[in-house]
Enzyme design. Structure first.
Site, PDB file in Angstrom:
ATOM      1  N   PHE A 133      62.379  10.528 -21.680  1.00 53.55           N
ATOM      2  CA  PHE A 133      62.885   9.352 -21.887  1.00 53.55           C
ATOM      3  C   PHE A 133      62.067   8.503 -23.217  1.00 53.55           C
ATOM      4  O   PHE A 133      61.196   8.211 -23.220  1.00 53.55           O
ATOM      5  CB  PHE A 133      63.707   8.628 -20.801  1.00 53.55           C
ATOM      6  N   TYR A 235      72.776   3.026 -11.250  1.00 55.87           N
ATOM      7  CA  TYR A 235      73.916   2.465 -12.578  1.00 55.87           C
ATOM      8  C   TYR A 235      74.860   3.546 -12.903  1.00 55.87           C
ATOM      9  O   TYR A 235      75.426   4.273 -13.719  1.00 55.87           O
ATOM     10  CB  TYR A 235      73.633   2.181 -14.066  1.00 55.87           C
TER      11      TYR A 235
END
Length: 410
Positions: A133, A235
């Site tokens: 990422f 989240y």
């Protein structure tokens, strides 16, 4: 459409009826909202739970409003570790006292990486892969620049990930730290974490895992795998809400010597003494810096409890079933239209999402969003189908794949 394709499409109702987790979907807000016919982005932002609405309201009125500053002494001060232990038991495969909640993923990744490197001061290399990422790559570039270290890059297939052979070729006598994602953010490739830990340790290095795309969707066994450090967000599959604080795991054997670089009063031994000089707290509390986001920790608790109740193995079984069904429809309906599968097709090396590629997918995604079909777009030309096992139905998968097909057909 062939007869086989018709049968595949019709199977969504049968799969939903047989789903042992089907009742979990009713525990989330918005699943009966007609304006969203298919939410396929649960690996970017999970749906809120109905219980979290009640928990947040109760916090506002009873805990914050009623107890005021007394809340810190009564509960809030220990909440990062209390929730950390609950998360560790439900989803991380970790004993208590090694996990804490707080800060963003980026900040915690920085803390863990710098603290890990300080445990290996004679070594000069950080190993990571080029398709990790972006934040992980950027942050490690910055750390390498700060400490005059070398980045040892692993070149991977964008549709796969870091294999044991690739990692073994990259590590060596200079390896201080290996930083890898357990589930690749783009392809969904599932790393063999136990093998990665073994290879890293045999070279004398330490392993830091990014769990953002795996926690809450695949079983984790951080303790038994021998992982040294881990970080992840809350989240996505944990449904903590936009910007909810991340978590950090530090293996117990490192806690006495681990010192992170952002010193704050809540991570100090005896913080309320307000004494001169920093002395790290005992145990996992030393990862904490300043005042934690109590409000930001509220919503994730309900999903952690849900995972603990149904079991992470059941969550994984549903995840595999969802992605297998998605791939079945992709092969039948989308591959003939020029779509390529950009994820592992073997479920044993695939996490909870599937990526498919087509040159027009950036524009397709925008049009789908307008119609209430919400997948994720990832450059250069991928649609990512994030199928959250607790809240996603098989029929949503059917609706989403059909919408992509219809858009491509014009």
């Amino acid at each position: 459409m062939t007869h086989t394709q018709s049968l595949a499409l019709e199977r969504s109702a049968e799969l939903d009826a047989a789903d042992p987790l089907r009742s979990c979907r009713d525990l989330f807000l918005g699943t009966d909202d007609d304006s969203v016919s298919a939410y396929l982005d649960g690996n970017s932002l999970g749906r809120p739970t109905k219980a979290s609405v009640e928990r947040i309201n109760a916090f506002m009125i009873e805990s914050w409003g009623g107890r005021l500053i007394r809340g810190w002494d009564e509960q809030w001060f220990d909440l990062p570790i209390t929730i950390g232990d609950a998360l560790a038991a439900a989803a991380l495969g970790a004993a208590e006292g090694q996990t804490t909640i707080g800060d963003s993923t980026t900040v915690l990744l920085y803390k863990l990486a710098r603290g890990a490197l300080a445990l290996n001061p004679e070594r000069t290399e950080i190993v990571l892969d080029r398709d990790n990422f972006p934040t992980d790559r950027y942050l490690l570039e910055a750390i390498a620049g700060e400490l005059n270290l070398t980045l040892r890059w692993i070149e991977t297939d964008r549709r796969g990930g870091v294999t044991g052979d690739l990692l073994a070729d990259a590590v060596g006598e200079n390896t201080a730290l290996v930083v890898l994602s357990h589930v690749a953010y783009r392809s969904g490739y599932l790393l063999d974490a136990a093998e990665a830990a073994r290879i890293t340790h045999e070279a004398g290095g330490l392993l830091l895992l990014d769990l953002c795309h795996s926690v809450g969707s695949v079983p984790l066994e951080l303790d038994s795998w021998g992982v040294d450090f881990a970080v992840g967000c809350t989240y996505k599959y944990l449904n903590g809400g936009p910007g909810s604080p991340a978590f950090a795991y530090v293996r117990h054997i490192h806690l006495d010597e681990f010192v992170q670089p952002i010193w704050g009063w809540m991570g100090r031994a005896e913080p309320f003494e307000m004494a001169q000089g920093y002395v790290p707290a005992q145990g996992i509390r030393r990862v904490i810096s300043g005042t934690p986001s109590v409000f930001g920790m509220i919503a994730m608790q309900d999903t952690i409890e849900m995972i603990a109740e149904v079991g992470i193995d059941a969550v994984r079984a549903k995840s595999i079933a969802l992605t297998e069904y998605a791939l079945e429809l992709v092969r039948e309906l989308l591959v003939p239209l020029g779509v390529a599968i950009a994820s592992p097709e073997d479920s044993t090396v695939r996490g909870g999402h599937v990526t498919i590629d087509h040159p027009d997918f950036k524009a397709v995604t925008a049009r789908l969003w307008e119609k209430g079909v919400i997948p994720d777009y990832r450059a250069p030309h991928g649609i990512r189908l994030g199928l959250s096992p607790l809240s996603t139905s098989f029929d949503e998968v059917r609706v989403g794949i059909l919408a992509i097909r219809d858009d491509l057909l014009g």
